[in-house]
Design a protein around this motif. Structure first.
Motif, mmCIF file in Angstrom:
data_model
loop_
_atom_site.group_PDB
_atom_site.id
_atom_site.type_symbol
_atom_site.label_atom_id
_atom_site.label_comp_id
_atom_site.label_asym_id
_atom_site.label_seq_id
_atom_site.Cartn_x
_atom_site.Cartn_y
_atom_site.Cartn_z
ATOM 1 N N VAL A 1 -1.726 -5.563 -5.008
ATOM 2 C CA VAL A 1 -1.375 -4.647 -3.915
ATOM 3 C C VAL A 1 -1.654 -5.341 -2.595
ATOM 4 O O VAL A 1 -2.809 -5.665 -2.283
ATOM 5 C CB VAL A 1 -2.174 -3.334 -4.001
ATOM 6 N N ASN B 1 -2.161 -4.784 0.869
ATOM 7 C CA ASN B 1 -2.460 -3.726 1.834
ATOM 8 C C ASN B 1 -2.353 -4.324 3.225
ATOM 9 O O ASN B 1 -3.303 -4.891 3.752
ATOM 10 C CB ASN B 1 -3.861 -3.161 1.587
ATOM 11 N N GLU C 1 0.836 -1.209 0.000
ATOM 12 C CA GLU C 1 0.000 0.000 0.000
ATOM 13 C C GLU C 1 0.867 1.253 0.000
ATOM 14 O O GLU C 1 0.496 2.278 -0.587
ATOM 15 C CB GLU C 1 -0.988 -0.013 1.184
ATOM 16 N N THR D 1 1.940 2.326 -3.523
ATOM 17 C CA THR D 1 0.929 2.949 -4.390
ATOM 18 C C THR D 1 0.974 4.470 -4.330
ATOM 19 O O THR D 1 0.314 5.143 -5.118
ATOM 20 C CB THR D 1 -0.487 2.482 -4.022
ATOM 21 N N ILE E 1 -11.274 -6.431 -4.623
ATOM 22 C CA ILE E 1 -10.757 -6.511 -3.258
ATOM 23 C C ILE E 1 -10.938 -7.948 -2.796
ATOM 24 O O ILE E 1 -12.012 -8.522 -2.924
ATOM 25 C CB ILE E 1 -11.512 -5.563 -2.315
ATOM 26 N N GLU F 1 -6.613 -5.517 -4.787
ATOM 27 C CA GLU F 1 -6.170 -5.124 -3.452
ATOM 28 C C GLU F 1 -6.419 -6.288 -2.507
ATOM 29 O O GLU F 1 -7.561 -6.730 -2.331
ATOM 30 C CB GLU F 1 -6.927 -3.889 -2.965
ATOM 31 N N ASN G 1 -10.505 2.566 -0.360
ATOM 32 C CA ASN G 1 -9.773 1.373 -0.785
ATOM 33 C C ASN G 1 -8.776 1.727 -1.876
ATOM 34 O O ASN G 1 -9.034 2.600 -2.711
ATOM 35 C CB ASN G 1 -10.738 0.306 -1.328
ATOM 36 N N ILE G 2 -7.657 1.023 -1.889
ATOM 37 C CA ILE G 2 -6.690 1.215 -2.970
ATOM 38 C C ILE G 2 -7.290 0.777 -4.296
ATOM 39 O O ILE G 2 -6.979 1.332 -5.356
ATOM 40 C CB ILE G 2 -5.390 0.441 -2.656
#
Length: 706
Positions: free
Chosen positions: A223, A225, A197, A200, A256, A286, A242-243
């Motif tokens: 990713v 996180n 994370e 990013t 996700i 993510e 959220n990413i």
């Protein structure tokens, strides 16, 4: 051959670790190690992850379990060795193993993965021999970097893994390049790249996602996180829920996934990967997880609230899945003991091999020879047929003939396709070679240079045009830290040429007129080429494209349409490291390159009484010191003319080399002539004052009269 009897040399605490829960806690008390497993001693909290049984084969479920367990057991051993001083550093992935394992198992073995330092499960799931990993972490020769880098800073073509560098971001663009190669070859392959994370927040992340989306590249951006970038929590890292939301802005499919649920990860990523192979496109995933240990072991976790650690400890991916398999009747005490015992034996066996390997003996020639990949740097035969070409036309023709010679060569740059580039070097190329090979890029120098590196990893060649050499500053990191160091670190060539339109004299101001070669001559692993004449430009460019090492190819804009000469019409190459003697004389040695060569020649034309050797360096790395030394020993005097400002420029190093190697032959101090110590200005009269052209004659005459 691995010695299968060596495990008896160890007092192996891992054996007792897996026998009883009370001994688990005893083990960690002995070594003062905090682990998520300490929250698992109460069996009532084990099954905090809900698994959907599905129609999974027993063999697959047990394989997932083994692949989860192995990196965990290796890590626990490494933490002990870290305490014993037998490895120097460790970045723990405890609690995140399901992501590495699930993604790796969802991909085919021939598909590239670009992991980070918490992705041990990628390496073990790809079945890399453990003794090589252990040797890597100990700085031994049988590791993947011959002791030149540590941790997971390595790649291996044998296992289709490309490791990270500490700057984190560049690997995202490299994944774009590997995926581009796959798409151009129609291989129907996915490239998976990991970041955290924190990563990013880097510009490389955004550039790589944008390029992948615009070009619809088959990249899986993973990713992890895990809550913290070192000690910085996510609330201080980004300001969105959220990413995965960031993918929306790039027109990208996003998901996700629970990063601790191995079944969800494997099932979802397998489905996505299968879809990408048939319909190439980037996907951002993510994975929500947590980092159960410090950024690295010295960091600790004091900044993490204890209740947060306890909550996530209950979601340990290894223990939860192990419990699930027991409840499903797929794992019992005998099977479990056998699996863990086999891993313990394998770990200890391979550790013994790595421990018994001798320490590296430094050999200077080996180190120097491994900075560049070997290359047959020979002149190819020139045609007797010639045509008069301008400097810019010679570059264009050399580039075109190289495209005809290498069908795996891809050109990338801003506006180079239909428009033909701002200087029209690639005008008409799209019609002949198509937009797959002549690619307009977004304005993102960093990601495009990284994409070039990815193409090289995938067996292709790349030429990247910086619209102006000044803009290379936006791609400086991948040039000097990724391209330049890859071969030395793990034997991976960087078959990338970066074209650098540069130089003053056209009143373009401080952001379009720099000649910044000295930024790169300082960096081992790069080659720097700077021609002054059309025929040299064509041959040197062809040679640069043939060379598997990264080359910065400087093209002075002021020469583009002002210098012309007869140039052989056929394809040919001119070798690096061979200076050209333009004039022979006995009074003084004049050393220069690029546009400054023409200033020197003009000065000598205006002063025919000066009997000078004139050396056009043509390449700055490698540098033809033999020609320089021979000339200086003959004339006894040397003057170096460069367009760059004086301090820290190429002339300074050449002067130092002459003083060190030719001092007893000198009749006067070595003289350097260069531009003023200011940024290059815009107004013509200020630019004329800035450049050294008008100063050279006075300096030359002063040296001759010394």
């Amino acid at each position: 051959m691995i010695n299968t009897n060596v495990q008896k040399h160890y007092i192996d605490f891992n054996i007792v670790f897996y026998i009883s829960s009370s001994l688990i806690e005893a083990f960690y008390i002995i070594f003062d190690i905090v682990t998520p497993c300490k929250f698992m001693s109460n069996s009532k909290v084990f099954n905090k992850i809900k698994y959907k049984k599905g129609n999974y084969e027993k063999e697959l479920l047990l394989t997932l379990y083994k692949n989860l367990l192995k990196p965990r057991m290796i890590e626990e051993k490494m933490l002990v060795l870290l305490r014993q001083g037998k490895i120097s550093k460790w970045f723990s992935g405890i609690g995140q193993e399901a992501i590495s394992v699930g993604v790796t198992m969802a991909l085919n073995s021939n598909e590239y993965i670009l992991p980070m330092h918490r992705n041990l499960g990628v390496f073990t799931t790809r079945n890399i021999p453990l003794y090589r990993l252990f040797a890597q972490w100990q700085g031994k020769a049988s590791g993947f970097t011959k002791g030149r880098d540590r941790s997971f800073h390595f790649g291996t073509q044998q296992y289709n893994i490309v490791g990270m560098i500490s700057h984190l971001g560049p690997q995202l663009g490299v994944a774009d390049g590997i995926a581009l190669a796959s798409k151009l070859k129609n291989n129907k392959e996915v490239t998976a790249v990991f970041t955290g994370e924190g990563g990013t927040s880097e510009g490389d992340f955004h550039e790589a996602l944008n390029v992948a989306s615009v070009w619809q590249l088959p990249v899986l951006f993973c990713v992890e996180n895990n809550g913290y970038g070192l000690s910085t929590p996510t609330k201080e890292q980004y300001n969105c829920k959220n990413i995965a939301d960031k993918g929306v802005g790039y027109g990208m499919e996003s998901h996700i996934i629970d990063g601790n649920n191995i079944l969800k990860i494997y099932k979802k990523v397998s489905k996505i990967a299968m879809s990408i192979r048939e319909n190439p496109r980037p996907v951002l995933i993510e994975f929500k997880t947590f980092r159960m240990r410090g950024h690295e072991e010295a960091s600790g976790t004091k900044y993490v609230p204890e209740d947060l650690l306890e909550t996530w400890g209950k979601r340990d991916p290894v223990v939860n899945f192990e419990t699930f398999l027991r409840e499903e009747g797929l794992l019992n005490e005998n099977i479990e003991t056998k699996i863990k015992s086999d891993f313990i034996n394998e770990i200890n066996e391979h550790l013994e091999v790595s421990f018994n390997e001798s320490e590296i003996t430094p050999i200077e020639t080996i180190e120097l020879d491994d900075v560049y990949k070997s290359f047959d740097n020979q002149t190819t035969k020139k045609s007797t047929n010639t045509q008069e070409l301008r400097f810019i036309d010679a570059i264009s023709e050399g580039l075109k003939q190289s495209m005809e010679t290498h069908n795996n060569l891809v050109l990338m740059g801003q506006d180079i396709a239909d428009y033909g580039g701002v200087f029209k070097v690639t005008d008409g190329f799209v019609k002949q070679f198509g937009k797959d090979r002549v690619r307009n890029t977004p304005i993102c120098e960093s990601a495009i240079i990284e994409t070039g590196m990815g193409l090289s990893i995938a067996g292709m060649k790349a030429v990247v045009e910086m619209q102006f050499a000044d803009f290379a500053s936006s791609g400086f990191n991948p040039i000097v830290n990724y391209l330049a160091k890859s071969f030395y670190r793990w034997g991976q060539k960087a078959d990338v040429v970066i074209r650098m339109p540069c130089g003053g004299g056209i009143a373009a101001g401080p952001f379009h007129s720099q000649t910044n070669e000295a930024w790169f001559t300082k960096t081992p692993g790069l080659k720097v080429v700077y021609p002054a004449f059309p025929a040299d430009a064509k041959g040197l460019l062809a040679n640069a494209i043939n060379d598997p090492n990264p080359v910065l190819f400087f093209e002075h804009k002021g020469l583009y349409r002002t210098i012309r000469e007869d140039v052989p019409t056929s394809y040919y190459t001119t070798p690096f490291g061979k200076a050209s003697i333009l004039k022979s004389g006995n009074d003084v040695t004049v050393i220069s390159y690029g546009a400054a060569v023409h200033w020197a020649l003009e000065t000598l034309t205006n002063n025919p009484e000066i009997d000078a050797d004139v050396i056009d360096l043509r390449t700055l790395k490698p540098l033809d010191v033999a020609t320089i030394y021979a000339s200086v020993k003959k004339t006894g005097k040397a003057i170096i003319l460069q367009e760059d400002s004086l301090f820290g420029g190429v002339a300074s190093d050449i002067s130092a080399l002459i003083m060190e190697h030719c001092f007893e032959y000198l009749d006067a101090p070595v003289k350097r002539v260069a531009s003023m110590e200011t940024p290059i200005p815009f107004a013509k009269q200020l630019e004329t004052q800035y450049l050294p052209k008008t100063k050279f004659e006075k300096a030359l005459k002063a040296l001759l009269s010394y």
